[in-house]
Design an enzyme around this catalytic site. Structure first.
Site, PDB file in Angstrom:
ATOM      1  N   SER A  17       0.853  -1.191   0.000  1.00 49.51           N
ATOM      2  CA  SER A  17       0.000   0.000   0.000  1.00 49.51           C
ATOM      3  C   SER A  17       0.886   1.236   0.000  1.00 49.51           C
ATOM      4  O   SER A  17       1.114   1.872   1.030  1.00 49.51           O
ATOM      5  CB  SER A  17      -0.921  -0.009   1.222  1.00 49.51           C
ATOM      6  OG  SER A  17      -1.913  -0.997   1.091  1.00 49.51           O
ATOM      7  N   ARG A  45      -4.713   0.377   3.295  1.00 46.23           N
ATOM      8  CA  ARG A  45      -4.372   0.309   4.719  1.00 46.23           C
ATOM      9  C   ARG A  45      -3.292  -0.723   5.030  1.00 46.23           C
ATOM     10  O   ARG A  45      -2.516  -0.545   5.959  1.00 46.23           O
ATOM     11  CB  ARG A  45      -5.644   0.000   5.511  1.00 46.23           C
ATOM     12  CG  ARG A  45      -5.433  -0.141   7.002  1.00 46.23           C
ATOM     13  CD  ARG A  45      -6.762  -0.275   7.726  1.00 46.23           C
ATOM     14  NE  ARG A  45      -6.563  -0.567   9.140  1.00 46.23           N
ATOM     15  CZ  ARG A  45      -7.533  -0.659  10.041  1.00 46.23           C
ATOM     16  NH1 ARG A  45      -8.787  -0.480   9.666  1.00 46.23           N
ATOM     17  NH2 ARG A  45      -7.277  -0.942  11.296  1.00 46.23           N
ATOM     18  N   PRO A  82      -2.461   2.657  -4.130  1.00 44.49           N
ATOM     19  CA  PRO A  82      -2.931   1.816  -3.019  1.00 44.49           C
ATOM     20  C   PRO A  82      -2.787   0.322  -3.261  1.00 44.49           C
ATOM     21  O   PRO A  82      -2.774  -0.456  -2.308  1.00 44.49           O
ATOM     22  CB  PRO A  82      -4.400   2.210  -2.881  1.00 44.49           C
ATOM     23  CG  PRO A  82      -4.787   2.758  -4.217  1.00 44.49           C
ATOM     24  CD  PRO A  82      -3.557   3.411  -4.760  1.00 44.49           C
ATOM     25  N   PHE A  83      -2.677  -0.103  -4.536  1.00 40.61           N
ATOM     26  CA  PHE A  83      -2.556  -1.528  -4.836  1.00 40.61           C
ATOM     27  C   PHE A  83      -1.243  -1.815  -5.566  1.00 40.61           C
ATOM     28  O   PHE A  83      -1.193  -2.587  -6.525  1.00 40.61           O
ATOM     29  CB  PHE A  83      -3.764  -1.999  -5.654  1.00 40.61           C
ATOM     30  CG  PHE A  83      -5.056  -1.793  -4.926  1.00 40.61           C
ATOM     31  CD1 PHE A  83      -5.432  -2.636  -3.892  1.00 40.61           C
ATOM     32  CD2 PHE A  83      -5.878  -0.725  -5.235  1.00 40.61           C
ATOM     33  CE1 PHE A  83      -6.611  -2.428  -3.197  1.00 40.61           C
ATOM     34  CE2 PHE A  83      -7.055  -0.505  -4.549  1.00 40.61           C
ATOM     35  CZ  PHE A  83      -7.426  -1.366  -3.523  1.00 40.61           C
ATOM     36  N   GLU A 122      -6.346   0.545  -8.837  1.00 41.58           N
ATOM     37  CA  GLU A 122      -7.702   0.003  -8.949  1.00 41.58           C
ATOM     38  C   GLU A 122      -7.870  -1.348  -8.258  1.00 41.58           C
ATOM     39  O   GLU A 122      -7.179  -2.325  -8.583  1.00 41.58           O
ATOM     40  CB  GLU A 122      -8.100  -0.145 -10.428  1.00 41.58           C
ATOM     41  CG  GLU A 122      -9.523  -0.619 -10.619  1.00 41.58           C
ATOM     42  CD  GLU A 122      -9.991  -0.547 -12.064  1.00 41.58           C
ATOM     43  OE1 GLU A 122     -11.136  -0.943 -12.327  1.00 41.58           O
ATOM     44  OE2 GLU A 122      -9.220  -0.077 -12.935  1.00 41.58           O
ATOM     45  N   LYS A 166     -13.181   4.282 -14.529  1.00 44.10           N
ATOM     46  CA  LYS A 166     -13.435   4.564 -15.930  1.00 44.10           C
ATOM     47  C   LYS A 166     -13.637   6.072 -16.056  1.00 44.10           C
ATOM     48  O   LYS A 166     -14.566   6.638 -15.483  1.00 44.10           O
ATOM     49  CB  LYS A 166     -14.673   3.806 -16.424  1.00 44.10           C
ATOM     50  CG  LYS A 166     -14.863   3.821 -17.912  1.00 44.10           C
ATOM     51  CD  LYS A 166     -13.674   3.254 -18.650  1.00 44.10           C
ATOM     52  CE  LYS A 166     -13.383   1.815 -18.294  1.00 44.10           C
ATOM     53  NZ  LYS A 166     -12.125   1.356 -18.909  1.00 44.10           N
TER      54      LYS A 166
END
Length: 462
Positions: A32, A41, A253-254, A271, A287
């Site tokens: 993260s 998180r 975040p990913f 995403e 999108k």
């Protein structure tokens, strides 16, 4: 039932600790890099899996041994995972051991009758997943960290406890050495990569026109097409060093780093594809895109323009409807809801329209049933999904490989979290490839679609 062993460790930045493992095959860092209360998180390090699954063009290897098994990879993974039943431990990060790794976009060939792409440039595996009995986890909100050791694959309780203890102690020893090394590791100067594409602007715009023709003919409503970029890894720059640069330039975040020895995956994905926790399902389709600007006033204008764009909102709403349909196949009746529709989220180089769809998984279904029903994600295919995938296969010259597939985990306890693989480098030897594109609808302007793909590529090419 035997409970995994848990040891709290000192909270620190997991990035330098992964230096200890970066060269190991199957070393996985789910990172993260952009911390957020709801979707950035937790971070995880998982290494040395006790079982590995690799699949490529119907050739299956389990623990590096060619074998003949269930041809559907989602069914196979479900069969294997259910052999290691485990309850969730409350209060800890959700990944507490399980299967984790890479699910290529090309897994669709095991689910649907769609002609393959003309070539396969990267040769990336269709599936590369390890079964991890030990996981190091970080909760960046609570600023706490743990090692969780499950003792699998030992099925006998006493032997499982012994293995869990031994694996725990070995990991503690490695981390102790890693903390000392991290304190003395210098920061490397940044390096630029020189990029080329497999499309000229004219050819890309011609591809967009083909999609618009298919829409006008009533075959599809929307298709997501892309171009592939290539670069050479700068001399004396290791893949993980490039990853560290990527997460500074484009925190996400990913984010993830995955070493498959022949391939390294360096992802800065914003995403989420699918999350399952306590049977609650969430998907966050993206999108709609506008570039960022260093000028605050212009940047705000771009965000407002995106928020007000009827075209982009239509693209997003189509995918929300598609995801609602996919989730409804495996979720409780009437449980699928849209929590957020077309909200603005801003990242280092782009603004995005993001929606959030929720559901409740039927108790008779497994997270892998959901993954199979929804794979690949609608936000990177189009609508209707299967017809759009036919269109993509006919227009893009090479298989996508991991691009637009998923990275993530499915726990022994049934939890799951996976990303959509965008903003991602794939390294093979000294060659770097990455892809970027966008959704095409009837009123798309080819030149604008080309520029949007470059805006997304900017996260990796600057």
């Amino acid at each position: 039932m035997f409970n995994p062993l848990v040891r709290e460790i000192s909270y620190c930045n997991p990035l330098p600790l992964f230096e200890c493992f970066q060269h190991q095959k199957w070393a996985l860092f789910l990172d993260s890099a952009l911390v957020h209360e709801h979707y950035g998180r937790y971070s995880y390090i998982a290494v040395q899996p006790f079982k590995t699954i690799e699949l490529k063009d119907n050739r299956l290897e389990i623990d590096s041994i060619p074998t003949h098994q269930e041809p559907n990879p989602f069914v196979l993974l479900k069969q294997l995972l259910t052999g290691f039943p485990q309850d969730s431990i409350a209060g800890l990060p959700p990944f507490q051991g399980g299967a984790a790794g890479a699910f290529s976009y090309d897994l669709y060939q095991y689910l649907e009758e769609i002609p393959p792409h003309a070539t396969d440039f990267t040769q990336f595996p269709d599936l590369a997943v390890g079964f991890y009995d030990v996981v190091m986890s970080w909760d960046h909100q609570l600023k706490k960290a743990w090692i969780i050791s499950t003792g699998w694959p030992n099925l006998e309780e006493e032997g499982r406890l012994l293995r869990a203890k031994q694996r725990m102690e070995a990991m503690l020893h490695t981390l102790d050495a890693g903390v000392k090394k991290a304190a003395t590791t210098p920061l490397l100067a940044s390096a630029k990569v020189r990029v080329s594409s497999n499309f000229t602007q004219e050819a890309y715009e011609h591809m967009v026109e083909h999609v618009r023709d298919s829409i006008a003919a009533g075959d599809i409503f929307q298709a997501n097409v892309s171009q592939c970029f290539k670069a050479e890894l700068p001399q004396n720059l290791e893949p993980f060093s490039l990853y560290k640069q990527l997460r500074i330039q484009n925190p996400a975040p990913f984010a993830a780093f995955f070493n498959l020895e022949k391939f390294q995956v360096l992802s800065a994905s914003p995403e989420r594809f699918l999350q399952v926790r306590n049977n609650q399902v969430e998907t966050r389709p993206i999108k709609g895109t506008r570039p960022r600007s260093k000028d605050a006033k212009q940047d705000a204008c771009y965000a407002q323009e995106l928020q007000n764009s009827a075209k982009d909102r239509a693209e997003n709403t189509m995918i929300v409807d598609l995801m609602r349909n996919d989730l409804s196949k495996v979720c409780q009746d009437h449980s699928v809801k849209v929590r957020k529709l077309c909200g603005i989220e801003s990242y280092a180089t782009v603004h995005h329209l993001v929606s959030v769809v929720l559901g409740e998984l039927k108790k008779t279904n497994h997270a892998l049933d959901l993954l199979a029903e929804a794979f690949p994600g609608g936000s990177i295919t189009g609508a209707p999904k299967i017809q759009s995938m036919h269109c993509i296969a006919s227009l893009e010259p090479s298989k996508r490989g991991l691009y637009c597939g998923s990275l993530g985990y499915i726990g022994f306890d049934g939890t799951m979290d996976t990303s959509i693989v965008i903003r991602t480098y794939i390294i093979k030897g000294s060659t770097i490839t990455f892809q970027a594109g966008g959704a095409v609808v009837l009123d798309s302007v080819p030149t604008e679609e080309y520029q949007e793909s470059l805006s997304k590529a900017k996260a990796l090419s600057d």
